[in-house]
Design a protein around this motif. Structure first.
Motif, short mmCIF file in Angstrom:
data_model
loop_
_atom_site.label_atom_id
_atom_site.label_comp_id
_atom_site.label_asym_id
_atom_site.label_seq_id
_atom_site.Cartn_x
_atom_site.Cartn_y
_atom_site.Cartn_z
N ARG A 35 2.00 -1.98 -5.82
CA ARG A 35 1.40 -1.06 -6.80
C ARG A 35 2.40 0.07 -7.07
NH1 ARG A 35 -2.42 3.14 -3.31
NH2 ARG A 35 -0.68 3.90 -2.06
N HIS A 54 1.60 -1.72 -0.92
CA HIS A 54 0.50 -0.97 -0.31
C HIS A 54 -0.10 -1.88 0.76
CE1 HIS A 54 -3.70 0.88 -0.34
NE2 HIS A 54 -2.90 1.78 0.19
N ASP A 66 -7.57 1.29 0.01
CA ASP A 66 -8.00 2.70 -0.08
C ASP A 66 -9.46 2.74 -0.49
OD1 ASP A 66 -5.54 3.54 0.65
OD2 ASP A 66 -4.84 4.03 -1.37
N HIS A 95 -9.98 9.94 0.79
CA HIS A 95 -10.15 8.48 0.90
C HIS A 95 -9.71 8.01 2.29
CE1 HIS A 95 -5.78 8.32 0.14
NE2 HIS A 95 -5.82 7.05 0.56
N HIS A 124 -7.55 5.23 4.21
CA HIS A 124 -6.57 4.14 4.11
C HIS A 124 -6.83 3.23 5.31
CE1 HIS A 124 -2.69 2.10 3.51
NE2 HIS A 124 -2.62 2.12 4.85
ZN LIG Z 1 -3.59 3.62 1.23
#
Ligand SMILES: [Zn+2]
Length: 317
Positions: free
Chosen positions: A190, A201, A205, A281, A283
């Protein structure tokens, strides 16, 4: 027994007893004794033929009893053998195949049973044959049972391993489906939100409000519980064994310490926006032998909010 003999004496003109010489008397006596013994023996023989003596009768009866006992014993062994054969069949066909274990070859199950050499020396009559056959059957049965018992033991170990594997492998989502969250970034390449460059990534997320509860996705041990000033901010890493590890980044709170054992569904932290983050968020990463995998494939148990709550309630009371 011998009638007395008389003769006419020509001198006295009287009947007088005959006097036998001693030799003749002894001979007659011996004949008499031998004849008596002969008659006694003959009689005994006749009686024995017609009626058993008490001793013979006793042993004949005992013999019949013993044979009966051995026949019953043989029946019991046959029944036990059938039962064992049934267990062996289930073991090979079902239990072992559940855990991807090969069936035990019959050459192993029947190991060491070619003939009756061990007992050949004992065979000298019909009764001994029954005894030796029974002994052989019993030995065969106990060896088969030992092999079966070993197989069940292996199964037990395998089942425990499997059970541990199932409870340790990451297989639920780290946020409750009952809480409001949404995926903002998936696994794979991404554009980096900071640099705009294309980057891998390595996780998922999951955006939501600060303070949202974050749960361990499988049983394991806390290997990292720290605030790193770059990257993942407040982060937790769990080692689940069997090659699996998970990472929980950008947390606002860490509720476990390094070295602590955790259970699946245990509350370990709270969602935040620490580290390199553009908004609140979580991860979440799943790694197998250090290689990052798509966590979506590890949300095996498609749990409803209710089911998820049940799991977390069990370990967070
Ligand atoms: Zn992440």
């Amino acid at each position: 027994m011998f009638r007395t003999k008389y003769f006419l004496n020509p001198e006295t003109l009287l009947f007088e007893k005959v006097r036998l010489p001693l030799r003749v008397k002894i001979r007659n006596g011996i004949i008499c004794v031998v004849a008596l013994l002969g008659i006694a023996a003959g009689g005994r023989l006749l009686l024995d033929k017609k009626f058993d003596s008490p001793r013979i009768k006793y042993f004949t009866e005992r013999n019949a009893e013993l044979r009966g006992t051995y026949e019953q014993l043989n029946d019991s062994i046959n029944a036990a053998e059938m039962l064992l054969a049934d267990i062996q069949l289930r073991d090979d066909e079902m239990y072992r195949s559940v855990f991807d274990m090969k069936p035990i070859p019959s050459s192993v199950r029947e190991a060491g049973f070619g003939g009756s050499e061990n007992y050949e020396g004992m065979l000298f009559s019909h009764n001994e044959k029954i005894v030796s056959n029974t002994a052989r059957k019993l030995e065969k049965l106990s060896t088969k049972a030992r092999i079966q018992s070993k197989s069940l033991e292996d199964l037990y170990v395998k089942a425990r391993e499997q059970q541990a594997f199932i409870s340790h492998k990451p297989s639920i989502q780290p946020l409750s489906p009952g809480d409001r969250y949404w995926l903002t970034s998936t696994f794979g390449y991404r554009r980096d939100p900071f640099t705009g460059a294309k980057r891998m990534h390595a996780g998922l997320d999951m955006a939501g409000n600060v303070g949202l509860k974050v749960y361990a996705t499988g049983d394991g041990v806390v290997t990292i519980a720290r605030l790193s000033l770059y990257g993942y901010g407040r982060e937790i890493e769990l080692d689940h064994g069997f090659g699996y590890a998970t990472r929980y980044g950008h947390l606002s709170k860490i509720l476990v310490t390094k070295g602590e054992k955790v259970k699946r569904g245990q509350l370990i932290g709270e969602l935040g926006s620490t580290g390199r983050s553009t908004g609140p968020h979580l991860h979440y990463e799943v790694r197998y032998h250090h290689k990052p995998l798509n966590p979506l494939y590890y949300f095996y148990e498609n749990l409803s909010a209710n089911e998820f709550d049940k799991i977390t309630a069990q370990v967070n009371n």
